[in-house]
Design a protein around this motif. Structure first.
Motif, PDB file in Angstrom:
ATOM      1  N   ARG A  50      27.312   6.868  54.455  1.00 46.76           N
ATOM      2  CA  ARG A  50      28.448   6.449  55.280  1.00 46.76           C
ATOM      3  C   ARG A  50      29.348   7.652  55.505  1.00 46.76           C
ATOM      4  NH1 ARG A  50      33.611   2.982  53.259  1.00 46.76           N
ATOM      5  NH2 ARG A  50      34.664   2.722  55.286  1.00 46.76           N
ATOM      6  N   TRP A  51      29.832   7.798  56.719  1.00 41.63           N
ATOM      7  CA  TRP A  51      30.752   8.889  57.038  1.00 41.63           C
ATOM      8  C   TRP A  51      32.005   8.319  57.691  1.00 41.63           C
ATOM      9  CZ3 TRP A  51      25.766   8.529  59.036  1.00 41.63           C
ATOM     10  CH2 TRP A  51      25.660   8.014  60.334  1.00 41.63           C
ATOM     11  N   VAL A  52      33.158   8.878  57.309  1.00 45.28           N
ATOM     12  CA  VAL A  52      34.440   8.464  57.868  1.00 45.28           C
ATOM     13  C   VAL A  52      35.225   9.723  58.214  1.00 45.28           C
ATOM     14  CG1 VAL A  52      36.560   7.145  57.528  1.00 45.28           C
ATOM     15  CG2 VAL A  52      34.443   6.402  56.400  1.00 45.28           C
ATOM     16  N   ILE A  53      35.709   9.784  59.442  1.00 47.98           N
ATOM     17  CA  ILE A  53      36.567  10.876  59.898  1.00 47.98           C
ATOM     18  C   ILE A  53      37.891  10.272  60.331  1.00 47.98           C
ATOM     19  CG2 ILE A  53      36.859  12.779  61.537  1.00 47.98           C
ATOM     20  CD1 ILE A  53      34.526  13.269  59.705  1.00 47.98           C
ATOM     21  N   ARG A  54      38.997  10.794  59.755  1.00 47.96           N
ATOM     22  CA  ARG A  54      40.325  10.290  60.115  1.00 47.96           C
ATOM     23  C   ARG A  54      41.207  11.437  60.592  1.00 47.96           C
ATOM     24  NH1 ARG A  54      39.264   7.510  55.196  1.00 47.96           N
ATOM     25  NH2 ARG A  54      38.917   5.270  55.515  1.00 47.96           N
ATOM     26  N   ASN A  55      41.927  11.165  61.656  1.00 45.67           N
ATOM     27  CA  ASN A  55      42.908  12.094  62.205  1.00 45.67           C
ATOM     28  C   ASN A  55      44.280  11.484  61.961  1.00 45.67           C
ATOM     29  OD1 ASN A  55      44.522  13.802  63.684  1.00 45.67           O
ATOM     30  ND2 ASN A  55      43.450  13.532  65.630  1.00 45.67           N
ATOM     31  N   GLY A  56      44.913  11.894  60.853  1.00 43.26           N
ATOM     32  CA  GLY A  56      46.156  11.247  60.475  1.00 43.26           C
ATOM     33  C   GLY A  56      45.894   9.791  60.116  1.00 43.26           C
ATOM     34  N   SER A  57      46.631   8.874  60.734  1.00 41.28           N
ATOM     35  CA  SER A  57      46.463   7.444  60.463  1.00 41.28           C
ATOM     36  C   SER A  57      45.378   6.803  61.324  1.00 41.28           C
ATOM     37  CB  SER A  57      47.792   6.715  60.692  1.00 41.28           C
ATOM     38  OG  SER A  57      48.218   6.873  62.038  1.00 41.28           O
ATOM     39  N   THR A  58      44.757   7.587  62.192  1.00 41.74           N
ATOM     40  CA  THR A  58      43.735   7.059  63.102  1.00 41.74           C
ATOM     41  C   THR A  58      42.339   7.296  62.547  1.00 41.74           C
ATOM     42  OG1 THR A  58      45.146   7.462  65.032  1.00 41.74           O
ATOM     43  CG2 THR A  58      42.774   7.190  65.431  1.00 41.74           C
ATOM     44  N   THR A  59      41.549   6.249  62.433  1.00 40.57           N
ATOM     45  CA  THR A  59      40.145   6.390  62.056  1.00 40.57           C
ATOM     46  C   THR A  59      39.352   6.747  63.298  1.00 40.57           C
ATOM     47  OG1 THR A  59      40.343   4.795  60.247  1.00 40.57           O
ATOM     48  CG2 THR A  59      38.127   5.228  61.082  1.00 40.57           C
ATOM     49  N   VAL A  60      38.848   7.960  63.340  1.00 39.97           N
ATOM     50  CA  VAL A  60      38.108   8.443  64.506  1.00 39.97           C
ATOM     51  C   VAL A  60      36.716   7.833  64.535  1.00 39.97           C
ATOM     52  CG1 VAL A  60      37.199  10.508  65.651  1.00 39.97           C
ATOM     53  CG2 VAL A  60      39.418  10.592  64.499  1.00 39.97           C
ATOM     54  N   VAL A  61      36.066   7.770  63.394  1.00 41.84           N
ATOM     55  CA  VAL A  61      34.727   7.184  63.321  1.00 41.84           C
ATOM     56  C   VAL A  61      34.490   6.702  61.893  1.00 41.84           C
ATOM     57  CG1 VAL A  61      33.592   9.392  62.801  1.00 41.84           C
ATOM     58  CG2 VAL A  61      32.266   7.545  63.832  1.00 41.84           C
TER      59      VAL A  61
END
Length: 257
Positions: free
Chosen positions: A199-210
């Protein structure tokens, strides 16, 4: 409670409760995430890693490409750096806490999280540019990578290895909006041939990008343990390469036990 009948009922109820507790009604402990690794750059320095691969070909002598800078680790790459005729590599490998080497072994489930800073000079390329890899210790190619690729536009991708040794490319997000800021990266995985997942999670600040997941991935080799690698590993067979770097901070690794 002076009534003999009431006393008998109370004794029977107490005996029943005690009997139930004695027969193993205590629930089994649920699996929990335990923090295994959380280095502090100022205190642990480069000893936080199992080892470094810093200009192994001595192409840029007397220059350190991996070092502590404030609250983070810095990985530099110059266009002159070489690790073989057609590629460049300046990476850290593995996780260490003092004298303890954290090995990812068969059928273990781990979560690795950190924050990365990717400058504009870290360009997406038509050939490989890996900014994270999960590899078997000293054996073969990566089981998965985080890779900015130049397609119709710069794109952040994950390349995963299948059982037949073919690669699957997963498109995560546009690359450019993730640059020049701190980005949260998280990997969760089970290191297994059968029943494994990534599983991969990318977050930009409070936003979950993917937030993605795949089971079509081979996450074990019956040879050695697994270990993560951070830095820059790229082909020189792409145009537009620049002197660049990657910053990493707030490393954390948890094991599900």
């Amino acid at each position: 409670m002076n009534n003999p009948l009431n006393r008998r009922r109370a004794l029977a109820l107490g005996a029943g409760v005690a009997g139930a507790l004695a027969v193993g009604t205590t629930p089994a402990s649920a699996a929990t995430w335990q923090l295994r690794w959380s280095p502090t750059p100022s205190a642990d320095g480069l000893n936080a890693f199992e080892g470094l691969e810093d200009d192994r070909a001595d192409s840029h002598t007397d220059v350190k490409h991996i070092y502590v800078e404030g609250d983070h680790y810095r990985f530099d790459m110059h266009t002159r750096d070489r690790d073989g005729d057609d590629r460049q590599r300046n990476e850290s490998k593995g996780m260490r806490s003092g004298s303890t080497l954290h090995k990812i072994n068969k059928d273990q489930t781990w979560r690795i999280a950190y924050q990365a800073y990717w400058p504009s000079s870290l360009t997406a390329t038509t050939k490989f540019t890996h900014i994270f890899q999960m590899k078997v210790q000293d054996v073969g190619g990566p089981l998965w990578t985080l890779t900015p690729r130049q397609k119709s536009k710069p794109t952040l991708t994950v390349l995963t290895l299948r059982d037949d040794d073919s690669n699957t490319e997963h498109t995560l997000a546009d690359w450019t909006p993730l640059q020049n800021k701190w980005i949260d990266v998280e990997w969760e995985f089970k290191a297994s041939n059968s029943g494994g997942y990534l599983r991969w999670v990318i977050r930009n600040g409070s936003t979950t990008v993917v937030d993605g997941r795949t089971t079509a991935v081979d996450l074990w080799r019956d040879i050695n343990y697994l270990r993560p690698k951070w830095g820059i590993y790229r082909s020189i067979e792409s145009s537009g390469l620049q002197n660049t770097y990657q910053l990493i901070r707030n490393y954390k690794a948890y094991q599900l036990v």
